[in-house]
Design a protein around this motif. Structure first.
Motif, short mmCIF file in Angstrom:
data_model
loop_
_atom_site.label_atom_id
_atom_site.label_comp_id
_atom_site.label_asym_id
_atom_site.label_seq_id
_atom_site.Cartn_x
_atom_site.Cartn_y
_atom_site.Cartn_z
N HIS A 172 0.82 -1.21 0.00
CA HIS A 172 0.00 0.00 0.00
C HIS A 172 0.86 1.26 0.00
CE1 HIS A 172 -3.48 -2.43 2.00
NE2 HIS A 172 -3.34 -2.69 0.71
N ARG A 173 1.94 1.23 0.76
CA ARG A 173 2.74 2.44 0.91
C ARG A 173 4.14 2.06 1.38
NH1 ARG A 173 3.98 6.01 5.08
NH2 ARG A 173 4.21 8.19 4.44
N MET A 174 5.11 2.89 0.99
CA MET A 174 6.48 2.66 1.44
C MET A 174 7.11 4.00 1.81
SD MET A 174 9.55 0.71 -0.59
CE MET A 174 11.12 0.35 0.17
N SER A 175 7.84 4.02 2.92
CA SER A 175 8.54 5.23 3.33
C SER A 175 9.98 4.90 3.67
CB SER A 175 7.86 5.88 4.54
OG SER A 175 7.81 5.00 5.64
N ILE A 176 10.86 5.83 3.34
CA ILE A 176 12.30 5.64 3.53
C ILE A 176 12.86 6.83 4.30
CG2 ILE A 176 14.53 5.37 2.38
CD1 ILE A 176 12.94 4.36 -0.09
N ALA A 177 13.63 6.57 5.33
CA ALA A 177 14.38 7.61 6.05
C ALA A 177 15.84 7.19 6.05
CB ALA A 177 13.85 7.76 7.47
N TRP A 178 16.67 7.93 5.34
CA TRP A 178 18.09 7.58 5.20
C TRP A 178 18.89 8.82 5.58
CZ3 TRP A 178 17.89 2.55 4.03
CH2 TRP A 178 19.08 1.84 3.78
N GLU A 218 9.40 4.61 -10.28
CA GLU A 218 9.59 5.87 -11.00
C GLU A 218 9.61 7.03 -10.01
OE1 GLU A 218 6.41 6.16 -13.77
OE2 GLU A 218 7.16 4.55 -15.06
N LEU A 219 10.39 8.05 -10.34
CA LEU A 219 10.44 9.27 -9.53
C LEU A 219 9.54 10.33 -10.14
CD1 LEU A 219 13.23 10.81 -7.59
CD2 LEU A 219 12.15 12.30 -9.28
N LYS A 244 0.66 1.99 -8.57
CA LYS A 244 -0.18 2.90 -7.79
C LYS A 244 0.31 3.07 -6.35
CE LYS A 244 -4.37 1.92 -10.48
NZ LYS A 244 -5.78 1.45 -10.43
N THR A 245 1.43 2.44 -6.02
CA THR A 245 1.95 2.51 -4.66
C THR A 245 2.82 3.74 -4.48
OG1 THR A 245 1.96 0.10 -4.49
CG2 THR A 245 3.31 1.32 -2.91
N ALA A 246 2.48 4.57 -3.50
CA ALA A 246 3.25 5.78 -3.21
C ALA A 246 4.49 5.44 -2.39
CB ALA A 246 2.38 6.77 -2.45
N ILE A 247 5.58 6.08 -2.74
CA ILE A 247 6.85 5.88 -2.04
C ILE A 247 7.44 7.25 -1.72
CG2 ILE A 247 9.17 4.87 -2.15
CD1 ILE A 247 8.03 3.06 -4.45
N GLU A 248 7.72 7.49 -0.45
CA GLU A 248 8.32 8.75 -0.02
C GLU A 248 9.68 8.45 0.60
OE1 GLU A 248 7.05 11.74 -0.51
OE2 GLU A 248 5.14 11.03 -1.35
N ALA A 249 10.66 9.30 0.27
CA ALA A 249 11.99 9.12 0.82
C ALA A 249 12.52 10.45 1.33
CB ALA A 249 12.95 8.56 -0.23
N ALA A 250 13.15 10.42 2.50
CA ALA A 250 13.79 11.60 3.09
C ALA A 250 15.25 11.27 3.34
CB ALA A 250 13.09 12.00 4.38
N PHE A 251 16.15 12.00 2.68
CA PHE A 251 17.59 11.79 2.83
C PHE A 251 18.20 13.00 3.53
CE2 PHE A 251 17.62 9.42 -1.53
CZ PHE A 251 16.98 8.33 -0.95
N SER A 252 19.19 12.75 4.36
CA SER A 252 19.95 13.84 4.99
C SER A 252 21.40 13.43 5.15
CB SER A 252 19.37 14.20 6.36
OG SER A 252 20.18 15.19 6.99
#
Length: 341
Positions: A172-178, A218-219, A244-252
Motif C-alpha cells: 500500500h505504501r512505502m517510506s524511507i528515512a536515510w 519511477e520518480l 499505484k503505490t506511493a513511495i516517499e523518501a527523506a535523505f539527509s
C-alpha cells in the motif's frame, strides 16, 4: 599455505580472452581442502577501501589481495604501484581489480584494466553520470571480461528475506528515512560535494534496495536542499511510485547523533521494516532472523564467481533515479556547511 600456478606452463594456457581465468593461487583452507583463490588488486586506497574492501579480502577463501594501485599507499604488505599497468607488470598473475576511487574519471581506469585482460569490479556509484556508466558494459563485452557494478546495500542481510516476504502481498505504501552525518562517514572528503553527489552518496544505497524490492519504480518529484557554499545537496525529499503505490523518501547528510537507515513497507498483510541499512528485518514490530554474513563478503563472493566468465552485472536503475531527482528536483538553499560544526 599458498603455491603459485605459473601462467606460462602449457597446462595453464588458455585463449587470450580467458587467460586470467586460471591465474590463481591455491591454499589450504584449514579444513583439509585446497581451494583456488584469484589474485585481485584494489585501485584507490581511501576510507571505504580500508574499512570494507581490505578486511573482506583478508577473510576471503576465493580471492586474495595481490597489490594496490595508489599514489599515497605506504608500508603495505603487497606490491604498490601508481598505475594498473605498472602493477600488472609486478604481479603477472593478477586476474582482477576492484575500483574504490571516487566516481569521477573512472573510465580511463576501466579501459586500462580491460586492456590488460583484467576483470573489473566497481564501487558505487559507478560513475559521475549515467551516460558514462552506460558505456562500461559495452567496453567489458568488447574485451570479453567480467564487469560488476556493485550496490553493496543490496547485499545487506535483510534485503532478500524482505523481498521474499513482500512477494504475494499487496504493497500500500512505502517510506524511507536515510539520514547520516557526512562528517562521520566522509571526514574532510571534499569530492563528496562535487555536483551530482552530496546526500545521494548514501541515498543511492536506499535506492539500490528499493529497486531490488520494487523494480520499475519511477520518480515523480524531488526537493533538493543545497548548502549555501556547496554544489551538491545536503538533504533531499523524493516522491516516487511503483504502479499505484506511493513511495516517499527523506535523505539527509547532516544527521547528528544516532544515524537512521530505515525502510517501512505497509501491505495488506502486515508491516515490514528494514533497519540499520537493511541489516535487520522486523515484521509487525517483531524481529525476524536473517542470514549471517556481510554486504562486502557477498559482493566479493559474487565477483569471485564471475572472474574469467565474461559475465556482466551492471544494473543502473538506482543511479537513474538519482539522475531523475537532479532533473526534476526543485532547489532550495540552506545554511553554509562546515566540517567542524
Amino acid at each position: 599455505m599458498r603455491s603459485r600456478r605459473c601462467s606460462t606452463k602449457p597446462a595453464c594456457r588458455r585463449a587470450s580472452d580467458l587467460r586470467n581465468q586460471i591465474c590463481q593461487t591455491s591454499r589450504d583452507n584449514g579444513r583439509g581442502r585446497v581451494e583456488l583463490s584469484h589474485a585481485i588488486a584494489i585501485v584507490g586506497l581511501g576510507k571505504i577501501a580500508r574499512d570494507q574492501h581490505l578486511p573482506t579480502l583478508a577473510a576471503s577463501d576465493k580471492l586474495h589481495l595481490a597489490g594496490i594501485v595508489s599514489g599515497h599507499a605506504r608500508d603495505e604488505d603487497v606490491p604498490v604501484a601508481a598505475t594498473i599497468t605498472e602493477l600488472k607488470a609486478q604481479v603477472p598473475d593478477l586476474a582482477a581489480v576492484s575500483l574504490c576511487t571516487p566516481p569521477m574519471a573512472r573510465t580511463p581506469l576501466i579501459e586500462e584494466a580491460l586492456g590488460l585482460g583484467l576483470d573489473v569490479m566497481v564501487e558505487k556509484p559507478p560513475a559521475a553520470t549515467v551516460s558514462v556508466a552506460e558505456r562500461y558494459s559495452g567496453m567489458a563485452r568488447d574485451a570479453g571480461r567480467a564487469l560488476y557494478l556493485t550496490w553493496h546495500s543490496r547485499e545487506a542481510s535483510a534485503v532478500e528475506p524482505a523481498a521474499q516476504w513482500l512477494a504475494g502481498r499487496s504493497l500500500h505504501r512505502m517510506s524511507i528515512a536515510w539520514k547520516e552525518d557526512v562528517r562521520v562517514w566522509h571526514p574532510g572528503q571534499e569530492w563528496i560535494w562535487e555536483p551530482g553527489i552530496g546526500v545521494f552518496d548514501p541515498g543511492v544505497n536506499a535506492l539500490s534496495i528499493l529497486t531490488r524490492l520494487l523494480p520499475g519504480t519511477e520518480l515523480h518529484a524531488a526537493t533538493l536542499k543545497y548548502p549555501a557554499d556547496r554544489e551538491a545537496p545536503i538533504m533531499a525529499d523524493l516522491t516516487m511510485a511503483h504502479g499505484k503505490t506511493a513511495i516517499e523518501a527523506a535523505f539527509s547528510f547532516d544527521q547528528r547523533g544516532p544515524q537512521t537507515w530505515t525502510m517501512t513497507l505497509e501491505t495488506d498483510d502486515g508491516v515490514a521494516e528494514l533497519r540499520e541499512g537493511g541489516g535487520r528485518l522486523f515484521i509487525d514490530d517483531a524481529e525476524v532472523a536473517v542470514p549471517e554474513g556481510t554486504e562486502y563478503g557477498r559482493l566479493y563472493a559474487r565477483f569471485a564467481d564471475m572472474i574469467g566468465t565474461g559475465a556482466i552485472d551492471a544494473d543502473l536503475s538506482p543511479f537513474r533515479l538519482v539522475a531523475d531527482a537532479f532533473m526534476l528536483g526543485r532547489h532550495e538553499r540552506v545554511g553554509a556547511f562546515r566540517w567542524d560544526d
